[in-house]
Every structure is written in structure tokens, then in C-alpha cells.
Design a protein around this motif. Structure first.
Motif, PDB file in Angstrom:
ATOM      1  N   GLU A 189     -39.899  12.197 -53.309  1.00  0.00           N
ATOM      2  CA  GLU A 189     -38.726  11.472 -53.764  1.00  0.00           C
ATOM      3  C   GLU A 189     -38.597  11.657 -55.277  1.00  0.00           C
ATOM      4  O   GLU A 189     -39.594  11.955 -55.960  1.00  0.00           O
ATOM      5  CB  GLU A 189     -38.845   9.992 -53.421  1.00  0.00           C
ATOM      6  CG  GLU A 189     -38.894   9.702 -51.919  1.00  0.00           C
ATOM      7  CD  GLU A 189     -37.646  10.165 -51.209  1.00  0.00           C
ATOM      8  OE1 GLU A 189     -36.553  10.063 -51.799  1.00  0.00           O
ATOM      9  OE2 GLU A 189     -37.754  10.645 -50.060  1.00  0.00           O
ATOM     10  N   PRO A 190     -37.383  11.473 -55.845  1.00  0.00           N
ATOM     11  CA  PRO A 190     -37.170  11.730 -57.275  1.00  0.00           C
ATOM     12  C   PRO A 190     -38.150  11.036 -58.210  1.00  0.00           C
ATOM     13  O   PRO A 190     -38.557  11.613 -59.212  1.00  0.00           O
ATOM     14  CB  PRO A 190     -35.737  11.235 -57.495  1.00  0.00           C
ATOM     15  CG  PRO A 190     -35.077  11.451 -56.183  1.00  0.00           C
ATOM     16  CD  PRO A 190     -36.132  11.147 -55.154  1.00  0.00           C
ATOM     17  N   GLU A 191     -38.534   9.811 -57.929  1.00  0.00           N
ATOM     18  CA  GLU A 191     -39.416   9.072 -58.834  1.00  0.00           C
ATOM     19  C   GLU A 191     -40.865   9.026 -58.362  1.00  0.00           C
ATOM     20  O   GLU A 191     -41.705   8.388 -58.984  1.00  0.00           O
ATOM     21  CB  GLU A 191     -38.904   7.639 -59.018  1.00  0.00           C
ATOM     22  CG  GLU A 191     -37.552   7.553 -59.703  1.00  0.00           C
ATOM     23  CD  GLU A 191     -37.554   8.178 -61.090  1.00  0.00           C
ATOM     24  OE1 GLU A 191     -38.529   7.953 -61.845  1.00  0.00           O
ATOM     25  OE2 GLU A 191     -36.595   8.883 -61.424  1.00  0.00           O
ATOM     26  N   GLN A 192     -41.154   9.696 -57.260  1.00  0.00           N
ATOM     27  CA  GLN A 192     -42.504   9.633 -56.703  1.00  0.00           C
ATOM     28  C   GLN A 192     -43.440  10.598 -57.426  1.00  0.00           C
ATOM     29  O   GLN A 192     -43.058  11.720 -57.771  1.00  0.00           O
ATOM     30  CB  GLN A 192     -42.496   9.975 -55.211  1.00  0.00           C
ATOM     31  CG  GLN A 192     -43.858   9.854 -54.534  1.00  0.00           C
ATOM     32  CD  GLN A 192     -43.823  10.283 -53.077  1.00  0.00           C
ATOM     33  OE1 GLN A 192     -42.808  10.754 -52.590  1.00  0.00           O
ATOM     34  NE2 GLN A 192     -44.938  10.119 -52.397  1.00  0.00           N
ATOM     35  N   VAL A 193     -44.661  10.151 -57.671  1.00  0.00           N
ATOM     36  CA  VAL A 193     -45.703  10.992 -58.269  1.00  0.00           C
ATOM     37  C   VAL A 193     -46.906  10.974 -57.334  1.00  0.00           C
ATOM     38  O   VAL A 193     -47.289   9.919 -56.825  1.00  0.00           O
ATOM     39  CB  VAL A 193     -46.108  10.489 -59.668  1.00  0.00           C
ATOM     40  CG1 VAL A 193     -47.266  11.308 -60.219  1.00  0.00           C
ATOM     41  CG2 VAL A 193     -44.919  10.554 -60.622  1.00  0.00           C
ATOM     42  N   LEU A 194     -47.479  12.134 -57.103  1.00  0.00           N
ATOM     43  CA  LEU A 194     -48.639  12.260 -56.222  1.00  0.00           C
ATOM     44  C   LEU A 194     -49.813  12.807 -57.019  1.00  0.00           C
ATOM     45  O   LEU A 194     -49.673  13.782 -57.758  1.00  0.00           O
ATOM     46  CB  LEU A 194     -48.307  13.205 -55.066  1.00  0.00           C
ATOM     47  CG  LEU A 194     -49.439  13.559 -54.099  1.00  0.00           C
ATOM     48  CD1 LEU A 194     -49.931  12.323 -53.354  1.00  0.00           C
ATOM     49  CD2 LEU A 194     -48.960  14.621 -53.099  1.00  0.00           C
ATOM     50  N   LEU A 195     -50.962  12.178 -56.857  1.00  0.00           N
ATOM     51  CA  LEU A 195     -52.198  12.647 -57.486  1.00  0.00           C
ATOM     52  C   LEU A 195     -53.196  12.978 -56.386  1.00  0.00           C
ATOM     53  O   LEU A 195     -53.522  12.119 -55.558  1.00  0.00           O
ATOM     54  CB  LEU A 195     -52.776  11.581 -58.421  1.00  0.00           C
ATOM     55  CG  LEU A 195     -54.109  11.932 -59.103  1.00  0.00           C
ATOM     56  CD1 LEU A 195     -53.923  13.109 -60.054  1.00  0.00           C
ATOM     57  CD2 LEU A 195     -54.659  10.725 -59.859  1.00  0.00           C
ATOM     58  N   ILE A 196     -53.657  14.213 -56.369  1.00  0.00           N
ATOM     59  CA  ILE A 196     -54.630  14.672 -55.379  1.00  0.00           C
ATOM     60  C   ILE A 196     -55.917  15.025 -56.104  1.00  0.00           C
ATOM     61  O   ILE A 196     -55.894  15.762 -57.099  1.00  0.00           O
ATOM     62  CB  ILE A 196     -54.104  15.904 -54.624  1.00  0.00           C
ATOM     63  CG1 ILE A 196     -52.801  15.558 -53.881  1.00  0.00           C
ATOM     64  CG2 ILE A 196     -55.159  16.429 -53.635  1.00  0.00           C
ATOM     65  CD1 ILE A 196     -52.122  16.770 -53.273  1.00  0.00           C
ATOM     66  N   THR A 197     -57.046  14.503 -55.617  1.00  0.00           N
ATOM     67  CA  THR A 197     -58.331  14.808 -56.246  1.00  0.00           C
ATOM     68  C   THR A 197     -59.340  15.258 -55.191  1.00  0.00           C
ATOM     69  O   THR A 197     -59.186  14.973 -54.005  1.00  0.00           O
ATOM     70  CB  THR A 197     -58.917  13.592 -56.992  1.00  0.00           C
ATOM     71  OG1 THR A 197     -59.336  12.606 -56.035  1.00  0.00           O
ATOM     72  CG2 THR A 197     -57.901  12.987 -57.938  1.00  0.00           C
ATOM     73  N   PHE A 209     -51.635  16.943 -60.309  1.00  0.00           N
ATOM     74  CA  PHE A 209     -50.612  15.945 -60.610  1.00  0.00           C
ATOM     75  C   PHE A 209     -49.286  16.547 -60.166  1.00  0.00           C
ATOM     76  O   PHE A 209     -48.871  17.589 -60.655  1.00  0.00           O
ATOM     77  CB  PHE A 209     -50.622  15.668 -62.115  1.00  0.00           C
ATOM     78  CG  PHE A 209     -49.655  14.617 -62.579  1.00  0.00           C
ATOM     79  CD1 PHE A 209     -50.093  13.316 -62.829  1.00  0.00           C
ATOM     80  CD2 PHE A 209     -48.315  14.916 -62.787  1.00  0.00           C
ATOM     81  CE1 PHE A 209     -49.205  12.348 -63.278  1.00  0.00           C
ATOM     82  CE2 PHE A 209     -47.427  13.958 -63.242  1.00  0.00           C
ATOM     83  CZ  PHE A 209     -47.867  12.678 -63.479  1.00  0.00           C
ATOM     84  N   VAL A 210     -48.626  15.891 -59.213  1.00  0.00           N
ATOM     85  CA  VAL A 210     -47.446  16.461 -58.573  1.00  0.00           C
ATOM     86  C   VAL A 210     -46.247  15.543 -58.811  1.00  0.00           C
ATOM     87  O   VAL A 210     -46.326  14.341 -58.540  1.00  0.00           O
ATOM     88  CB  VAL A 210     -47.671  16.630 -57.057  1.00  0.00           C
ATOM     89  CG1 VAL A 210     -46.552  17.460 -56.436  1.00  0.00           C
ATOM     90  CG2 VAL A 210     -49.034  17.261 -56.766  1.00  0.00           C
ATOM     91  N   PHE A 211     -45.152  16.112 -59.297  1.00  0.00           N
ATOM     92  CA  PHE A 211     -43.973  15.283 -59.524  1.00  0.00           C
ATOM     93  C   PHE A 211     -42.699  16.088 -59.284  1.00  0.00           C
ATOM     94  O   PHE A 211     -42.683  17.316 -59.382  1.00  0.00           O
ATOM     95  CB  PHE A 211     -43.973  14.690 -60.940  1.00  0.00           C
ATOM     96  CG  PHE A 211     -43.883  15.701 -62.051  1.00  0.00           C
ATOM     97  CD1 PHE A 211     -42.696  15.892 -62.750  1.00  0.00           C
ATOM     98  CD2 PHE A 211     -44.984  16.453 -62.424  1.00  0.00           C
ATOM     99  CE1 PHE A 211     -42.612  16.812 -63.780  1.00  0.00           C
ATOM    100  CE2 PHE A 211     -44.918  17.372 -63.466  1.00  0.00           C
ATOM    101  CZ  PHE A 211     -43.721  17.551 -64.141  1.00  0.00           C
ATOM    102  N   ALA A 212     -41.643  15.370 -58.945  1.00  0.00           N
ATOM    103  CA  ALA A 212     -40.338  15.993 -58.729  1.00  0.00           C
ATOM    104  C   ALA A 212     -39.620  16.089 -60.059  1.00  0.00           C
ATOM    105  O   ALA A 212     -39.622  15.147 -60.848  1.00  0.00           O
ATOM    106  CB  ALA A 212     -39.520  15.168 -57.731  1.00  0.00           C
ATOM    107  N   ILE A 247     -47.713   5.724 -58.536  1.00  0.00           N
ATOM    108  CA  ILE A 247     -48.469   6.917 -58.177  1.00  0.00           C
ATOM    109  C   ILE A 247     -49.188   6.736 -56.834  1.00  0.00           C
ATOM    110  O   ILE A 247     -49.865   5.736 -56.617  1.00  0.00           O
ATOM    111  CB  ILE A 247     -49.495   7.263 -59.273  1.00  0.00           C
ATOM    112  CG1 ILE A 247     -48.774   7.623 -60.576  1.00  0.00           C
ATOM    113  CG2 ILE A 247     -50.390   8.424 -58.845  1.00  0.00           C
ATOM    114  CD1 ILE A 247     -49.691   8.044 -61.698  1.00  0.00           C
ATOM    115  N   SER A 248     -49.012   7.716 -55.966  1.00  0.00           N
ATOM    116  CA  SER A 248     -49.777   7.764 -54.719  1.00  0.00           C
ATOM    117  C   SER A 248     -50.997   8.652 -54.952  1.00  0.00           C
ATOM    118  O   SER A 248     -50.852   9.791 -55.416  1.00  0.00           O
ATOM    119  CB  SER A 248     -48.926   8.338 -53.587  1.00  0.00           C
ATOM    120  OG  SER A 248     -47.798   7.529 -53.346  1.00  0.00           O
TER     121      SER A 248
END
Length: 326
Positions: free
Chosen positions: A108-116, A143-146, A83-84
Motif C-alpha cells: 500500500e502507498p504508506e506501508q513499509v515492510l522490514l524483513i530480517t 527495508f521495503v517501501f512504495a 512498519i510491518s
């Protein structure tokens, strides 16, 4: 990761314990001078970091700031690698920021992004409503995911997020929350959390490409605006660290996103429903009617029985449901 972020992560993992400057320098792979500068910068940002000669530095155990380093320190090591995390002091909306970043390059397919964010100036809820997001008292996260899935499967992630919040509140605060169909989490009769799910889709395939799950949780908020003061509540009074709660929600939700099609959260979603078995007021545009909420189907639809005995399935995005007593 900057020296500041590395030092903060180490202090977060050892909250309340003094860590020597030498150890911090070695662990962060920076100089002692860089450690001192990092601590100075963190103090300027509002962190209470105590320093004692020959003992080192310690982050005060009651410090409560929502940061990438703080959240990362609370995640399992395996998940932290996947997680980024990006944290803001102030922004308009974490969902807006997520969509800006997706428009600039996607995931990217397996990338997850968390913005707070510590504060949102234009927090958003379902159906164009706003979400009150004062500084330093809540968790405002996206919570952002592909995911290449059908829109019907994507809609179900809202229920997954609600269950993730219920689980996290139980784990961190020791409280049993309930879910008001479709996307609100309640505690002691008050709304403490709202969820807004948005999907980016392919016009060619009609399938999702990325999904943004916005979650707002009132942690210590007590002064609500007049229009929501009667219905809004928070975890105020509970000894809850926002970073720990945010990390718990993230862990629970991440697990669910691996299984969108089979919806393993539905049994818990029903078990924690605030509306099942009760009379509700269904508002559909200019039309409203009372009914009894009888069940939640596997697609997440609310099945209600109308006064004439007929049954109707209400789908998210179509209606707003209020308890008849509200």
C-alpha cells in the motif's frame, strides 16, 4: 501478533527486569497458561528467560537475537505502527524474500515492510557479488517501501542508507564510520556494511513502484572467508545489541525516504566520504584507470580528475572504485 510475540515484546521493553506472569497476561491479553507456553517456546528458541517465583520472568540483558518483537520494542511507538516486521531464522536473501512478497501482492502507498534474517544462505551485493552472512553475528535486513519517483531519485536512496547506517553506528556504538563510494560503510579501515538497492518499476511510466534497500552489517563476525578476510571488519568488541542497531538504521532511513527528491543526506554523505581527496583506482569493465576523487555531485556521482587533467563523473552501477592503496 501471537501470544509468543506479545510476551517477547513486553520482555524486550523491560530487558533485565522481572515482570510478573499476571502483568504479562493482562498486558498481552492472554491467559497465564498462554504466558507460560509462550515463555517455554521462547526458551526453546534460544532466549535466556529467567523465572523466579513471586517475581516473574526476565529476559537476560545480554540476549542478542534479531527478531520482529525485539526490533519493534526498540522503535519509536509512532514508527512501530507504520512498519510491518518479518523475521526469519534462515533464508536465501532478505532482498529475494522482499521481491517474492512484492510479486505476490505489492505494498500500500504508506506501508513499509522490514524483513530480517539471522542467517542468509545466498546474501547478495552489488554487481553479482555475494555477501557473507553467518548466523547470529550480523544484521541482514531489507527495508521495503512504495514510492512513485524517478529512477534517478531512487538511485539516491543508496546514499541515504549509507548515511542512515553511519548515524545508527554513532548512536548505538559510539563510533564514527565512513562511506566508500558508493555503497560500502567502513570502520577503522575495514568494510562493516554493504548496501544493495533494487527497484520495481512501471514499464508504462518509467517510474518506480516499490524500492527494496538491502543492508548487511557485520556486528560480531570475526571469522571471515579468506577472499575477504583482509578487507572485512565488524563492530566486534562493542557492546551492541543487534535489535537496537537495526531499529536505529530503520528510523534514520525511514525519515530519509520521506524526502527522496531533495536528498537531505548528501552533506553528511560527503562529510563521511572515505575517498574524497584521495587517489582511487576506477574499474570499468575490462578498463581501469587511476584518478583523484575530487567531489560528489548532488546526483551522487563521483567526480574524479584523471592524470591528463580531465574530469569525469562516475555513476553508480557503472564502475567499481577501490582506494589506490588497497
Amino acid at each position: 501478533m501471537s501470544a509468543r510475540e506479545k510476551v517477547l515484546e513486553i520482555l524486550e521493553k523491560n530487558r533485565g527486569t522481572y515482570i510478573s506472569g499476571e502483568y504479562l497476561a493482562q498486558a498481552a491479553q492472554v491467559s497465564r497458561t498462554a504466558v507460560w507456553k509462550a515463555v517455554t517456546a521462547l526458551r526453546a528458541d534460544g532466549y535466556e528467560i529467567r523465572g523466579i517465583t513471586r517475581l516473574g520472568y526476565a529476559l537476560a540483558s545480554d540476549t542478542d537475537r534479531l527478531t520482529a518483537a525485539g526490533i519493534g520494542a526498540c522503535l519509536s511507538p509512532a514508527l512501530r505502527e507504520k512498519i510491518s516486521i518479518v523475521s526469519f531464522e534462515t533464508l536465501d536473501s532478505t532482498n529475494n524474500e522482499a521481491k517474492r512478497r512484492l510479486a505476490a501482492g505489492g505494498l500500500e502507498p504508506e506501508q513499509v515492510l522490514l524483513i530480517t534474517g539471522e542467517e542468509q544462505t545466498a546474501g547478495r551485493g552489488r554487481m553479482g557479488r555475494s555477501f557473507y552472512s553467518p548466523r547470529g553475528t550480523g544484521i541482514y535486513m531489507s527495508f521495503v517501501f512504495a514510492s512513485s519517483t524517478s529512477l534517478s531519485d531512487a538511485v539516491g536512496i543508496t546514499g541515504a542508507a549509507a548515511v542512515a547506517v553511519v548515524r545508527a553506528v554513532r548512536r548505538i556504538a559510539g563510533k564514527e564510520a565512513q562511506i566508500k563510494w558508493v555503497n560500502d560503510v567502513f570502520l577503522d579501515g575495514k568494510k562493516i556494511c554493504g548496501i544493495l538497492t533494487e527497484a520495481m518499476t512501471s514499464l508504462e511510466s518509467g517510474r518506480t513502484q516499490q524500492i527494496v534497500v538491502g543492508i548487511g552489517i557485520n556486528c560480531s563476525t570475526v571469522d571471515f572467508p579468506g577472499e575477504i578476510a583482509a578487507v572485512a571488519g565488524s563492530l566486534a568488541g562493542e557492546d551492541v545489541r543487534r535489535c537496537a542497531l537495526c531499529a536505529a538504521v530503520t528510523e534514520e532511513l525511514y525519515d530519509f525516504t520521506r524526502h527522496l527528491s531533495c536528498r537531505p543526506w548528501m552533506e553528511e554523505y560527503r562529510a563521511h566520504s572515505l575517498v574524497l581527496g584521495k587517489e582511487v583506482l576506477c574499474i570499468q569493465g575490462a578498463r581501469s584507470f587511476s584518478a583523484v576523487a575530487e567531489e560528489i555531485d548532488d546526483a551522487g556521482g563521483l567526480v574524479v580528475r584523471c592524470p591528463d587533467g580531465t574530469r569525469q563523473v562516475l555513476c553508480s552501477g557503472e564502475v567499481s572504485v577501490r582506494l589506490a592503496s588497497c
